[in-house]
Every structure is written in C-alpha cells, then in structure tokens.
Scaffold this active site. Structure first.
Site, short mmCIF file in Angstrom:
data_model
loop_
_atom_site.label_atom_id
_atom_site.label_comp_id
_atom_site.label_asym_id
_atom_site.label_seq_id
_atom_site.Cartn_x
_atom_site.Cartn_y
_atom_site.Cartn_z
N TYR A 143 0.60 -1.34 0.08
CA TYR A 143 0.17 -0.39 0.14
C TYR A 143 0.67 1.19 -0.24
CZ TYR A 143 -4.78 -2.25 1.11
OH TYR A 143 -5.76 -2.74 0.01
N LYS A 194 3.21 -15.56 2.48
CA LYS A 194 2.97 -16.22 1.00
C LYS A 194 4.33 -16.77 1.23
CE LYS A 194 1.89 -17.79 -2.11
NZ LYS A 194 0.49 -19.65 -1.76
N ASP A 227 -3.37 -18.28 1.08
CA ASP A 227 -4.64 -18.87 -0.26
C ASP A 227 -5.22 -20.35 1.27
OD1 ASP A 227 -2.03 -19.87 0.14
OD2 ASP A 227 -1.82 -20.89 -2.37
N ASP A 251 -6.86 -6.77 4.74
CA ASP A 251 -8.11 -6.36 3.42
C ASP A 251 -8.87 -7.73 2.86
OD1 ASP A 251 -9.30 -4.44 2.31
OD2 ASP A 251 -8.40 -4.33 -0.14
N ASP A 255 -12.78 -8.39 4.12
CA ASP A 255 -13.79 -8.99 3.94
C ASP A 255 -14.82 -10.08 3.79
OD1 ASP A 255 -14.11 -6.01 3.07
OD2 ASP A 255 -15.04 -6.87 1.02
C1 IPM Z 1 -10.32 -1.00 3.26
C2 IPM Z 1 -10.65 -0.48 1.60
C3 IPM Z 1 -9.34 0.10 1.51
C4 IPM Z 1 -8.49 -0.69 1.81
C5 IPM Z 1 -9.63 1.22 0.19
C6 IPM Z 1 -10.86 1.94 0.22
C7 IPM Z 1 -7.85 1.75 -0.58
O1 IPM Z 1 -10.59 -1.14 0.85
O2 IPM Z 1 -10.37 -0.22 4.27
O3 IPM Z 1 -10.73 -2.26 3.47
O4 IPM Z 1 -7.86 -1.47 0.83
O5 IPM Z 1 -7.55 -0.65 2.76
MN MN Z 2 -11.12 -3.50 2.07
#
Ligand code: IPM
Ligand code: MN
Ligand code: NAD
Length: 363
Positions: A143, A194, A227, A251, A255
C-alpha cells in the site's frame, strides 16, 4: 489523552462518500445516545472531506490535518471514501490511506464475530464458530505507493508496485497480535503470509514471527499461507482466534471474515496506534450501487462506534452499543442486506431507542 476514561472526548467525524453519508449519522445518533445515557460528554466536529469537496475545490487531506488531529482530537470516526466520479481514487488515497500512514495507525483491527447464527452463510455454523479478529498491518506492504510506470500507454509499458516490509513494521503488528491474545485470555495466534512465493518480504515475516512467538509460550502460534488461510476460514472458522497478516492480505481476509459473520454492512474496524489518536471506520466502502437508496446497513458503523468507545476507555458504553445491536438482530430489526425490511434510518432509530430505554449498565 485517549485513555483517560473520565474526561470529555473530542471526536472528528468524516462521513465521506456514498453510504458513508447515510450510515455515519446513525452511528453519531447512537454515540450521542449512549454517552448521554451514561452522563459522559463528547464534542463532535464534522469534516466535509470526500469526493464532493475534492471535485469542488481540489482539497483532499488538508496540509494541517495530521497536526490538528494529534493536537485537538481523541478519535476520528470515518464513513467511507470512494466515488465513481473520481476513478483515480486519489481523494481516498490521500484521506484514508494518508491518515493511516501519517498518523502511523499501524494496526487495522477487524473483528469477525457472528452475533446470530441465522446470518452466517456457512451451513451448520453458530456463534461459537465465527469469533476471531483479523489484524492487518496498516502502514506498509503493497500500500505504500512505491512504484511507477515506464512507457505508459504503449505496448512496451512496464508498471511496478513495491511490497515494502520493515523489521520494525512487521514486529510491531505481530507483537500487537500476541499482546491482544494475552490481554483477552485467547490461546491462538495465526500468522498468514505467502513466504513460499514472496521469498524476501515474507521471509522477514517468518523470521520475525519466530522471534516474537518465543516470548509468548502460553499462546499457540501457527502459520498458514494466505491461500490456505482463506480456504480454512470458510472450511472451519472455529480454529481461529487472532489472525495477523500483511496489509493487502488483511484487506482481503477481512471482507471474507465480514461475510462469514453476517455481512460487510455489519463489520466494524479500528485503525489504531495504541495511546494515540486513532481512526474508526466500518470495513465496507461507499457502496455506489446502493448509495442514496437509504437501505444501507448502519450496524457496521454503529459497532465501529462501539470499538471507538472501548478504545477511549468507555467500556460500559461500548458494551451497551454491542448489546443493542445484538437485540436488533435478535428481533429482526434489520435492513435488506440481512433480509429485513427496515431502512438505514429505522435501524439506527431502533438501536438508539433501545439504548435510551435500557441505559448503560456499569460493572
Ligand atoms: C478498506 C478499503 C481500502 C483499503 C481502500 C478503499 C483503499 O478497501 O479499508 O478495506 O484497501 O484499505
Ligand atoms: Mn477493503
Ligand atoms: P463496498 O464495500 O462499497 O461494497 C461491496 C458490496 O457490499 C456492494 O454490493 C455493496 O452494496 C455492499 N455493501 C457494502 N456496505 C454495505 C452496507 N453497509 N449495507 C448493505 N450493503 C453493503 O465495496 P466496493 O463496491 O468494492 O467499493 C465501492 C467504493 O468504496 C470504491 O470506491 C472503493 O474504493 C471504496 N471503498 C472504500 C472503503 C473505505 O473507505 N474504508 C472500503 C472499501 C471500499
């Protein structure tokens, strides 16, 4: 000082874009209700940063923002950044990633806790099975924005994106994982990388993990390649208590973890530097596909307020928020994401009323 439990807290509020503007007012309503019920004081200051502001006058993160936050605020509450009118995402990079980097918020703490088994997509899994936290390194990795283009737009184009891993950065997030486990009486920390393919950067993760884990003999330390980790999260999430990983992998894992726990709209997070001004935001983004429809689930933003209260040392207030969200889930007071009929505002109202009715129970 963020950790003084009694003083008035100064909170910066950045609703941002899309559904950020819809869920943050509900989260603020809950924050105001819970602090009023407990006789606590908060001073809220709103900042209009986001796509509208950027498109209007070019401002993303003002130059003095970092100094102002350090000096004048205990915590920051943010909605989401991202707007189809800004395809470069430059404002999100400057504001959200900018604050993570410049405030050195090295921990991205993303709990994945299933509050009610009806909401997990996993068959035959319940609240005991999905109860872990993803700790995402938040200040380096892929990042950092090091890289560039060569011969852009031609058939010979080259694009590079560097994965930056420092000894200090890796060590502090791994140490945080073990400290959190110890503080919470948890037994398991799983580090994910990884290193079988990324032989330099993730070799560093391997070596640092071995050094740090030796200092916590009471905690079972394990390793899974990313993975495999994602597959294992689906196959048997009950094996995890604390997961620690790099920026991009965290990240992605968060999710997935959010959905295992009921939905992205339910997931809170904290961007934390212990004992410094820290930033709290739901895991989800600005959701342009539902923005303006008033159907976004505000529970992730509301639980984010809960995390922020806990961080500020207001534990009873944090628990009250948690309890009220659990009640809403139990009673089916939920939005479309969770199969309900309530709008964003109605869910926020229900949770706010619940808190005002029940008050805040102090231990
Ligand atoms: C998160 C988002 C951000 C990230 C994006 C918007 C840059 O997906 O906060 O999880 O990847 O960190
Ligand atoms: Mn995210
Ligand atoms: P997203 O999280 O915005 O949405 C993904 C899916 O989940 C969509 O179908 C959306 O409708 C749904 N969803 C998300 N939050 C919800 C909620 N509270 N209630 C109900 N449904 C919800 O991710 P995306 O679509 O990949 O990204 C959209 C924009 O948001 C992009 O610009 C992206 O960069 C940005 N983004 C910002 C953040 C952040 O500010 N922290 C996080 C993720 C994405």
């Amino acid at each position: 000082m963020p950790h003084t439990a009694s003083s008035k807290k100064r909170i910066a509020v950045i609703p941002g874009d899309g559904i950020g503007k819809e869920v943050i007012p509900e989260a603020v309503k809950v924050l105001e209700a819970v602090t009023a019920a407990a006789g606590k004081e908060v001073a809220l200051t709103e900042f209009d940063w986001g796509a509208d502001r950027y498109l209007r006058d070019g401002v993303t993160l003002p130059g003095d923002a970092v100094e102002v936050f350090h000096r004048d605020f205990d915590a920051i509450l943010l909605g989401a950044m991202g707007d189809p009118r800004v395809p470069s995402n430059v404002h999100a990079a400057d504001i959200l990633l900018g604050l993570r980097f410049k405030l050195d918020l090295y921990v991205n703490q993303r709990p994945c806790i299933l509050f009610d088994k009806r909401f997990t997509p996993l068959r035959d899994r319940n609240e005991k099975d999905v109860n872990f936290v993803v700790l995402r390194e938040n200040t380096e990795g892929l990042y950092v924005g090091i890289g560039g283009f060569f011969k852009k737009g031609t058939v010979d184009e080259i694009a590079t994106q560097e994965d930056l891993n420092t000894r200090k950065g890796v060590e502090r997030i791994i140490r945080y994982a073990f400290e959190l486990a110890r503080k919470r009486g948890l037994k398991r920390v799983c580090m994910s990388d990884k290193s079988n393919a990324l032989a330099f950067g993730h070799d560093l993760w391997q070596r640092v993990f071995k050094l740090v884990r030796a200092e916590y003999p009471e905690i079972e330390a394990s390793h899974q390649y990313i993975d495999n980790l994602l597959m294992q999260m689906v196959r048997d999430p009950s094996q995890f208590e604390v997961i620690v990983t790099s920026n991009l992998f965290g990240d992605i894992a968060s999710d997935l973890g959010a959905q295992l726990a009921g939905g992205l709209g339910l997931a809170p997070s904290g961007n934390i530097h212990p004992a410094q001004v820290s930033l709290f935001e739901p895991v989800h983004g600005s959701a342009p596909n539902i923005a303006g429809k008033k159907i976004a689930n505000p529970m992730g933003a509301i639980l984010t307020v809960g995390m922020m209260l806990d961080y500020l040392g207001w534990t009873a207030e944090s628990k009250a928020v948690d309890t009220a969200v659990r009640a809403a889930l139990r009673e089916g007071k939920v939005s479309a994401e969770l199969g309900g009929a309530l709008g964003t505002r109605e869910v926020g109202d229900w949770i706010t009323n619940e808190i005002s009715k029940d008050g805040v129970a102090h231990a």
